[in-house]
Write a protein that holds these residues in place. Structure first.
Motif, PDB file in Angstrom:
ATOM      1  N   ASN A  60       0.568  -1.358   0.048  1.00  0.00           N
ATOM      2  CA  ASN A  60      -0.329   0.359  -0.268  1.00  0.00           C
ATOM      3  C   ASN A  60       0.502   0.910  -0.243  1.00  0.00           C
ATOM      4  OD1 ASN A  60       1.417   0.094   2.412  1.00  0.00           O
ATOM      5  ND2 ASN A  60      -1.545  -0.360   3.565  1.00  0.00           N
ATOM      6  N   PHE A  61       1.982   1.454   0.227  1.00  0.00           N
ATOM      7  CA  PHE A  61       3.166   2.837  -0.089  1.00  0.00           C
ATOM      8  C   PHE A  61       3.151   3.191  -0.921  1.00  0.00           C
ATOM      9  CE2 PHE A  61       6.125   2.122   4.318  1.00  0.00           C
ATOM     10  CZ  PHE A  61       4.391   1.449   5.292  1.00  0.00           C
ATOM     11  N   LYS A  62       2.924   1.799  -2.389  1.00  0.00           N
ATOM     12  CA  LYS A  62       3.060   2.360  -3.770  1.00  0.00           C
ATOM     13  C   LYS A  62       1.649   3.324  -3.897  1.00  0.00           C
ATOM     14  CE  LYS A  62       6.427  -1.781  -5.022  1.00  0.00           C
ATOM     15  NZ  LYS A  62       6.966  -1.673  -5.818  1.00  0.00           N
ATOM     16  N   ILE A  97      12.551  -0.044  10.005  1.00  0.00           N
ATOM     17  CA  ILE A  97      11.950  -0.262   8.305  1.00  0.00           C
ATOM     18  C   ILE A  97      10.179  -0.503   8.424  1.00  0.00           C
ATOM     19  CG2 ILE A  97      10.874  -2.776   7.049  1.00  0.00           C
ATOM     20  CD1 ILE A  97      14.171  -1.412   6.359  1.00  0.00           C
ATOM     21  N   ASP A  98       9.024   0.579   7.728  1.00  0.00           N
ATOM     22  CA  ASP A  98       8.200   0.816   7.903  1.00  0.00           C
ATOM     23  C   ASP A  98       7.256  -0.076   6.937  1.00  0.00           C
ATOM     24  OD1 ASP A  98       5.541   1.800   7.991  1.00  0.00           O
ATOM     25  OD2 ASP A  98       6.561   3.559   8.233  1.00  0.00           O
ATOM     26  N   ALA A  99       6.369  -0.584   6.606  1.00  0.00           N
ATOM     27  CA  ALA A  99       5.998  -1.705   5.570  1.00  0.00           C
ATOM     28  C   ALA A  99       4.066  -1.480   5.831  1.00  0.00           C
ATOM     29  CB  ALA A  99       6.486  -3.059   5.500  1.00  0.00           C
ATOM     30  N   GLY A 108      -2.968  -2.728   6.337  1.00  0.00           N
ATOM     31  CA  GLY A 108      -2.468  -2.890   7.570  1.00  0.00           C
ATOM     32  C   GLY A 108      -1.135  -1.813   7.668  1.00  0.00           C
ATOM     33  N   ASP A 109      -0.604  -1.299   8.533  1.00  0.00           N
ATOM     34  CA  ASP A 109       0.205  -0.913   8.972  1.00  0.00           C
ATOM     35  C   ASP A 109       1.599  -0.808   9.592  1.00  0.00           C
ATOM     36  OD1 ASP A 109       2.310   0.932   8.065  1.00  0.00           O
ATOM     37  OD2 ASP A 109       0.711   2.684   8.746  1.00  0.00           O
ATOM     38  N   SER A 110       2.726  -0.980   9.623  1.00  0.00           N
ATOM     39  CA  SER A 110       3.693  -1.651  10.626  1.00  0.00           C
ATOM     40  C   SER A 110       4.845  -1.283  10.606  1.00  0.00           C
ATOM     41  CB  SER A 110       3.041  -3.324  10.993  1.00  0.00           C
ATOM     42  OG  SER A 110       3.576  -3.432  12.362  1.00  0.00           O
ATOM     43  N   ALA A 111       5.381  -0.786  11.633  1.00  0.00           N
ATOM     44  CA  ALA A 111       7.392  -0.732  11.963  1.00  0.00           C
ATOM     45  C   ALA A 111       8.368  -1.820  12.652  1.00  0.00           C
ATOM     46  CB  ALA A 111       7.117   0.465  12.141  1.00  0.00           C
ATOM     47  N   ILE A 210      -0.745   2.827  15.747  1.00  0.00           N
ATOM     48  CA  ILE A 210       0.071   4.261  16.713  1.00  0.00           C
ATOM     49  C   ILE A 210       1.988   3.901  16.334  1.00  0.00           C
ATOM     50  CG2 ILE A 210       0.602   4.046  18.464  1.00  0.00           C
ATOM     51  CD1 ILE A 210      -1.904   3.015  19.478  1.00  0.00           C
ATOM     52  N   GLU A 211       2.033   5.114  16.038  1.00  0.00           N
ATOM     53  CA  GLU A 211       3.488   4.613  15.648  1.00  0.00           C
ATOM     54  C   GLU A 211       4.359   6.078  16.420  1.00  0.00           C
ATOM     55  OE1 GLU A 211       3.980   5.285  11.237  1.00  0.00           O
ATOM     56  OE2 GLU A 211       2.185   5.970  11.457  1.00  0.00           O
ATOM     57  N   PRO A 212       5.173   5.502  17.407  1.00  0.00           N
ATOM     58  CA  PRO A 212       5.901   6.610  18.132  1.00  0.00           C
ATOM     59  C   PRO A 212       7.344   6.760  17.011  1.00  0.00           C
ATOM     60  CG  PRO A 212       5.783   4.279  19.310  1.00  0.00           C
ATOM     61  CD  PRO A 212       5.115   4.209  18.745  1.00  0.00           C
ATOM     62  N   SER A 239      14.304   5.560  15.806  1.00  0.00           N
ATOM     63  CA  SER A 239      13.526   4.219  16.072  1.00  0.00           C
ATOM     64  C   SER A 239      12.436   4.670  15.717  1.00  0.00           C
ATOM     65  CB  SER A 239      14.261   3.565  17.313  1.00  0.00           C
ATOM     66  OG  SER A 239      13.360   2.299  17.506  1.00  0.00           O
ATOM     67  N   HIS A 240      11.882   3.608  15.172  1.00  0.00           N
ATOM     68  CA  HIS A 240      10.237   4.162  14.605  1.00  0.00           C
ATOM     69  C   HIS A 240       9.701   2.878  14.668  1.00  0.00           C
ATOM     70  CE1 HIS A 240       6.694   4.516  11.630  1.00  0.00           C
ATOM     71  NE2 HIS A 240       6.676   4.292  12.272  1.00  0.00           N
ATOM     72  N   TRP A 241       8.671   2.404  15.679  1.00  0.00           N
ATOM     73  CA  TRP A 241       8.189   0.754  15.679  1.00  0.00           C
ATOM     74  C   TRP A 241       6.520   1.355  15.348  1.00  0.00           C
ATOM     75  CZ3 TRP A 241       9.050  -3.745  16.800  1.00  0.00           C
ATOM     76  CH2 TRP A 241      10.291  -4.260  17.179  1.00  0.00           C
ATOM     77  N   GLU A 242       5.849   0.165  14.513  1.00  0.00           N
ATOM     78  CA  GLU A 242       4.280   1.041  15.067  1.00  0.00           C
ATOM     79  C   GLU A 242       3.559  -0.815  14.869  1.00  0.00           C
ATOM     80  OE1 GLU A 242       4.026   2.380  10.683  1.00  0.00           O
ATOM     81  OE2 GLU A 242       1.835   3.088  11.487  1.00  0.00           O
ATOM     82  N   HIS A 243       2.650  -0.311  15.132  1.00  0.00           N
ATOM     83  CA  HIS A 243       1.259  -1.472  14.914  1.00  0.00           C
ATOM     84  C   HIS A 243      -0.031  -0.324  14.485  1.00  0.00           C
ATOM     85  CE1 HIS A 243       2.995  -5.082  15.492  1.00  0.00           C
ATOM     86  NE2 HIS A 243       3.313  -4.857  16.739  1.00  0.00           N
TER      87      HIS A 243
END
Ligand code: MG
Ligand code: MG
Length: 276
Positions: A60-62, A97-99, A108-111, A210-212, A239-243
């Motif tokens: 979906n990033f595309k 890595i974010d995808a 869906g979106d997570s990092a 949620i993505e601090p 740093s980037h984490w996401e769920h």
């Protein structure tokens, strides 16, 4: 009269978001397993795309205007939105890595963040591992708060409170989390810090990414000449984490974690409940 789609999903819509969440998790796991000295960020991008397409989904990033890759790969002083390409990863690098995947019209979106070992620079690696741990911990603190919050503002406050208790870290202010559903980016905004605003109601049907985004030094960033990559001004590491997380009648469920978030939420005494 203006008709707006409700930000709250129906139970059937929540169920439709399970598959794209798990496909996103699979893509990130494939990338995580490949991260090592010598691989390029472009190769990581290709691996994520293979997993997503093999599942019958689309990166979906595309679908984001002007972006042509499956993942964002942000290295060292880059925090988010790094463009994958020829860059070769090296020992000691910290890589976020974010995808995301879109499947049957839902997203869906997570990092994740990974630190590559480097025995010759133990202090740098320890600092970067600690940064990733603090960022990841703040994500889970925010998700845990979602389980009991009445308004979304409580989530941002919980994230900031967690980070502030860990030491001197900067939280990016100009980049935020978001609702997710038919589109990857939807209302409402999810701040990673206390704003003093109550924010949207937390009730069944809410799905948020949620993505601090956290840095070792000052929070100030600039966008590199590629018009995407967000990099710290002072050269501190990022740093980037996401769920992506769903709120439903029975509780919360982390759509982009294969265990629904059970492991990450355990330290906070929260047990995720599968979407019925
Ligand atoms: Mg993302
Ligand atoms: Mg996001």
């Amino acid at each position: 009269m203006v008709f707006r789609r409700s930000i709250y999903k129906t139970p059937a819509q929540l169920r439709a978001m399970i598959a794209p969440g798990l496909i996103t998790a699979d893509a990130l796991e494939a990338v995580r397993a490949l991260i090592a000295p010598g691989i390029t960020t472009g190769e990581l991008d290709a691996a994520a795309e293979r997993v997503i397409r093999a599942a019958g989904a689309e990166p979906n990033f595309k679908l984001v205007k002007g972006y042509h890759h499956t993942v964002c790969a942000s290295v060292n002083e880059q925090v988010v939105h790094g463009i994958p390409g020829e860059r070769v990863l090296a020992p000691g690098d910290i890589v976020s890595i974010d995808a995301g995947a879109q499947f049957e019209g839902w997203n869906g979106d997570s990092a994740i963040t990974v630190v590559i070992p480097d025995p010759s620079r133990p202090e740098l690696v320890a600092e970067r591992e600690r940064l990733s741990d603090v960022t990841r911990g703040s994500l889970w603190a925010g998700i845990a708060r979602l389980a009991t919050a009445s308004h979304l503002g409580e989530v941002g406050a919980a994230i900031q409170e967690y980070i502030d208790a860990q030491g001197q870290y900067g939280i990016l202010r100009d980049y935020v989390g978001h609702g997710i559903g038919r589109k990857m980016h939807e209302p409402p905004t999810v701040f990673n810090y206390a704003t003093g605003e109550r924010g949207a109601d937390v009730r069944p049907g809410l799905v948020v990414a949620i993505e601090p985004m956290v840095v070792t030094g000052d929070q100030e960033t600039f966008v590199e000449d590629d018009d995407w990559t967000v990099t710290t001004v002072d050269g501190g590491s990022g740093s980037h984490w996401e769920h992506s997380v769903a709120v439903h009648d029975g509780g919360i469920w982390v759509l982009t974690a294969v265990d629904g978030g059970a492991e990450g939420l355990a330290p906070f005494g929260v047990v995720p409940v599968p979407i019925p």
